[in-house]
Design a protein around this motif. Structure first.
Motif, PDB file in Angstrom:
ATOM      1  N   VAL A   1      16.514  27.708   0.737  1.00 41.73           N
ATOM      2  CA  VAL A   1      16.278  29.387   0.665  1.00 41.73           C
ATOM      3  C   VAL A   1      16.911  29.864  -0.702  1.00 41.73           C
ATOM      4  O   VAL A   1      17.832  29.797  -1.154  1.00 41.73           O
ATOM      5  CB  VAL A   1      17.228  29.806   1.768  1.00 41.73           C
ATOM      6  N   GLY A   2      15.757  30.520  -1.344  1.00 41.32           N
ATOM      7  CA  GLY A   2      16.033  31.264  -2.348  1.00 41.32           C
ATOM      8  C   GLY A   2      16.188  32.831  -1.940  1.00 41.32           C
ATOM      9  O   GLY A   2      17.104  33.471  -1.751  1.00 41.32           O
ATOM     10  N   THR A   3      15.099  33.534  -2.077  1.00 45.06           N
ATOM     11  CA  THR A   3      15.243  34.953  -1.456  1.00 45.06           C
ATOM     12  C   THR A   3      15.109  34.779  -0.067  1.00 45.06           C
ATOM     13  O   THR A   3      15.265  35.883   0.823  1.00 45.06           O
ATOM     14  CB  THR A   3      13.803  35.601  -1.679  1.00 45.06           C
ATOM     15  N   GLY A   4      14.618  33.793   0.596  1.00 47.99           N
ATOM     16  CA  GLY A   4      14.485  33.685   1.866  1.00 47.99           C
ATOM     17  C   GLY A   4      13.126  33.872   2.666  1.00 47.99           C
ATOM     18  O   GLY A   4      12.939  33.954   3.900  1.00 47.99           O
ATOM     19  N   THR A   5      12.375  34.210   1.872  1.00 47.19           N
ATOM     20  CA  THR A   5      10.923  34.761   2.425  1.00 47.19           C
ATOM     21  C   THR A   5      10.149  33.437   2.940  1.00 47.19           C
ATOM     22  O   THR A   5       9.688  33.738   4.133  1.00 47.19           O
ATOM     23  CB  THR A   5      10.169  35.316   1.228  1.00 47.19           C
ATOM     24  N   THR A   6      10.359  32.336   2.348  1.00 42.42           N
ATOM     25  CA  THR A   6       9.714  31.222   3.071  1.00 42.42           C
ATOM     26  C   THR A   6      10.432  30.864   4.561  1.00 42.42           C
ATOM     27  O   THR A   6       9.684  30.653   5.262  1.00 42.42           O
ATOM     28  CB  THR A   6       9.660  29.889   2.050  1.00 42.42           C
ATOM     29  N   PHE A   7      11.602  30.811   4.422  1.00 40.78           N
ATOM     30  CA  PHE A   7      12.468  30.448   5.392  1.00 40.78           C
ATOM     31  C   PHE A   7      12.018  31.360   6.362  1.00 40.78           C
ATOM     32  O   PHE A   7      12.123  31.131   7.784  1.00 40.78           O
ATOM     33  CB  PHE A   7      13.760  30.432   5.134  1.00 40.78           C
TER      34      PHE A   7
ATOM     35  N   ASN B   1       5.576  26.406  -1.669  1.00 41.67           N
ATOM     36  CA  ASN B   1       5.548  27.703  -1.029  1.00 41.67           C
ATOM     37  C   ASN B   1       4.954  28.821  -1.872  1.00 41.67           C
ATOM     38  O   ASN B   1       4.511  29.887  -1.516  1.00 41.67           O
ATOM     39  CB  ASN B   1       6.836  27.821  -0.690  1.00 41.67           C
ATOM     40  N   LYS B   2       4.885  28.663  -3.351  1.00 44.45           N
ATOM     41  CA  LYS B   2       4.526  29.764  -4.105  1.00 44.45           C
ATOM     42  C   LYS B   2       2.856  29.900  -3.822  1.00 44.45           C
ATOM     43  O   LYS B   2       2.522  31.172  -3.869  1.00 44.45           O
ATOM     44  CB  LYS B   2       4.595  29.237  -5.684  1.00 44.45           C
ATOM     45  N   TRP B   3       2.144  28.978  -3.697  1.00 45.03           N
ATOM     46  CA  TRP B   3       0.725  29.373  -3.222  1.00 45.03           C
ATOM     47  C   TRP B   3       0.666  30.160  -1.681  1.00 45.03           C
ATOM     48  O   TRP B   3      -0.002  31.044  -1.529  1.00 45.03           O
ATOM     49  CB  TRP B   3      -0.086  27.993  -3.179  1.00 45.03           C
ATOM     50  N   ARG B   4       1.545  29.273  -0.538  1.00 43.07           N
ATOM     51  CA  ARG B   4       1.720  30.068   0.553  1.00 43.07           C
ATOM     52  C   ARG B   4       1.905  31.506   0.531  1.00 43.07           C
ATOM     53  O   ARG B   4       1.289  32.334   1.224  1.00 43.07           O
ATOM     54  CB  ARG B   4       2.575  29.444   1.323  1.00 43.07           C
ATOM     55  N   LYS B   5       2.913  32.049  -0.404  1.00 46.41           N
ATOM     56  CA  LYS B   5       3.487  33.100  -0.636  1.00 46.41           C
ATOM     57  C   LYS B   5       2.208  34.020  -1.090  1.00 46.41           C
ATOM     58  O   LYS B   5       2.248  35.200  -0.985  1.00 46.41           O
ATOM     59  CB  LYS B   5       4.534  33.208  -1.448  1.00 46.41           C
ATOM     60  N   LEU B   6       1.432  33.302  -2.066  1.00 47.72           N
ATOM     61  CA  LEU B   6       0.276  34.170  -2.687  1.00 47.72           C
ATOM     62  C   LEU B   6      -0.780  34.306  -2.111  1.00 47.72           C
ATOM     63  O   LEU B   6      -1.671  35.194  -2.396  1.00 47.72           O
ATOM     64  CB  LEU B   6       0.166  33.557  -4.204  1.00 47.72           C
TER      65      LEU B   6
ATOM     66  N   HIS C   1       9.022  20.091   1.732  1.00 50.70           N
ATOM     67  CA  HIS C   1       8.861  20.042   0.467  1.00 50.70           C
ATOM     68  C   HIS C   1       8.273  21.239  -0.258  1.00 50.70           C
ATOM     69  O   HIS C   1       7.249  21.195  -0.136  1.00 50.70           O
ATOM     70  CB  HIS C   1       8.542  18.633  -0.047  1.00 50.70           C
ATOM     71  N   THR C   2       8.932  22.063  -0.448  1.00 50.37           N
ATOM     72  CA  THR C   2       8.367  23.466  -0.938  1.00 50.37           C
ATOM     73  C   THR C   2       7.978  23.134  -2.653  1.00 50.37           C
ATOM     74  O   THR C   2       7.393  24.391  -2.972  1.00 50.37           O
ATOM     75  CB  THR C   2       9.501  24.704  -0.931  1.00 50.37           C
ATOM     76  N   GLY C   3       8.009  22.168  -3.191  1.00 55.10           N
ATOM     77  CA  GLY C   3       7.221  21.919  -4.447  1.00 55.10           C
ATOM     78  C   GLY C   3       8.354  22.003  -5.534  1.00 55.10           C
ATOM     79  O   GLY C   3       9.464  21.690  -5.559  1.00 55.10           O
TER      80      GLY C   3
HETATM   81  C1  LIG Z   1      10.735  29.601  -4.965  1.00 50.20           C
HETATM   82  C2  LIG Z   1      11.159  28.291  -4.292  1.00 50.20           C
HETATM   83  C3  LIG Z   1      11.834  28.173  -3.143  1.00 50.20           C
HETATM   84  C4  LIG Z   1      12.490  29.502  -2.811  1.00 50.20           C
HETATM   85  O1  LIG Z   1      11.472  30.252  -1.813  1.00 50.20           O
HETATM   86  P1  LIG Z   1      11.856  31.714  -1.272  1.00 50.20           P
HETATM   87  O2  LIG Z   1      10.905  32.148  -0.492  1.00 50.20           O
HETATM   88  O3  LIG Z   1      12.174  32.760  -2.402  1.00 50.20           O
HETATM   89  O4  LIG Z   1      13.316  31.505  -0.277  1.00 50.20           O
HETATM   90  C5  LIG Z   1      11.972  27.053  -2.716  1.00 50.20           C
HETATM   91  N1  LIG Z   1      11.778  25.890  -3.103  1.00 50.20           N
HETATM   92  C6  LIG Z   1      10.864  25.924  -4.128  1.00 50.20           C
HETATM   93  C7  LIG Z   1      10.449  24.651  -4.771  1.00 50.20           C
HETATM   94  C8  LIG Z   1      10.618  27.006  -5.071  1.00 50.20           C
HETATM   95  O5  LIG Z   1       9.997  27.083  -6.059  1.00 50.20           O
END
Ligand SMILES: *Cc1c(COP(=O)(O)O)cnc(C)c1O
Length: 287
Positions: free
Chosen positions: A164-170, A39-44, A274-276
């Motif tokens: 869900v961390g910040t919830g942005t990806t979700f 998700n870090k590339w998707r967000k960037l 799988h967000t990595g």
């Molecule tokens: C940062 C991260 C998340 C959380 O993403 P948010 O958009 O902050 O909710 C989930 N999975 C992995 C592997 C991450 O590195």
């Protein structure tokens, strides 16, 4: 610069899923890139586009000392040939992840927790010409936009599950799921993060539906338990797929607990994302 986000969607064959007659799948965003992960590339991706359009020469962001976001930013910045700088929360430390950031040329500046709270101020106090502000974890509307095409639209899933961390990806997954008629299920990996519900709502449309689960944090953010490690090892043995202990391990362990509790009706077709984040495994305590 772009990375291919059209990653595989794979079936998970596991006796527990079979026993409960649910069809379990995984979207392999961990395969986007080994370090610019998930998700870090998707967000960037749209942030990089915006920065390039604005003629930025340096990307400045924020994170803790084990931030997957900073590793992704450092690596992507080096590939895109743009400088990067990070304000790192807390006193000066070294670890494998920050060392990687420095290998890719990221400048690190450690700041105490009080100063860290006001990111805009930190940015402005140290701003140079051509600097571009990226919020912690890349959060913001451009990041949500980058996460709103994760689910393949043609495979009739009933549920989509994400950590869900910040919830942005979700939030991106929620928007897309609601269009596709899929129930989005968020596994919150922080303890006591009840406010996250409003944060996600603010990033979505008024009518969007989603479900959040707060009981699967395993003690809190970045905390792990022996049960979590043995679940992750069992999953790796059964499927060949590695999970990380901070996000995807907790998400998948929750999915299995929910399957066993009968939460998913028989014949459900569940897509886990799988967000990595696999570099987190570098911090696994050795026996
Ligand atoms: C940062 C991260 C998340 C959380 O993403 P948010 O958009 O902050 O909710 C989930 N999975 C992995 C592997 C991450 O590195």
């Amino acid at each position: 610069m772009r990375f291919d986000t059209n990653t595989p969607v794979q079936p998970i064959f596991h006796p527990i899923a079979q026993k409960h007659k649910v069809d379990l799948w995984i979207k392999r965003d961990d395969m986007i890139h080994p370090f610019v992960s998930g998700n870090k590339w998707r967000k960037l991706q749209f942030i990089f586009e915006d920065a390039a359009q604005k003629g930025a020469t340096r990307l400045v962001s924020f994170g803790g000392p084990y931030s997957n976001h900073l590793v992704a930013l450092a690596c992507a910045g080096a590939i895109a040939n743009i400088q990067t700088k990070a304000f790192v929360r807390g006193e000066s430390v070294s670890n494998h992840m920050l060392q990687l950031c420095q290998s890719w040329g990221m400048e690190l500046s450690f700041v105490n927790r009080t100063a860290y709270q006001n990111k805009q101020l930190l940015f402005e106090e140290h701003q140079q010409a051509g600097d571009y502000f990226i919020d912690e974890g890349g959060r913001g509307n451009l990041a949500v936009k980058g996460c709103s095409d994760i689910i393949p639209g043609n495979q009739s899933f009933t549920h989509a599950v994400c950590a869900v961390g910040t919830g942005t990806t979700f939030a991106g997954i929620v928007q897309q799921s609601n269009l596709l008629g899929i129930l989005p299920l968020g596994i919150v990996i922080l303890k006591g993060a009840q406010g996250i519900e409003q944060d996600i709502q603010a990033l979505c449309n008024d009518t969007d539906r989603f479900e959040l689960m707060h009981q699967f944090h395993e003690g809190g953010y970045a905390k792990s338990t022996n049960a979590l490690w043995s679940f992750m090892d069992d999953f790796a043995k059964q499927t060949g797929i590695l999970l990380d202990q901070v996000y995807t391990g907790k998400m998948m362990k929750a999915v299995f607990a929910l399957i066993e509790s009968g939460y998913f009706p028989a014949q459900s077709k569940i897509l886990t994302v799988h967000t990595g984040g696999l570099l987190g495994l570098l911090t696994r305590p050795l026996p």
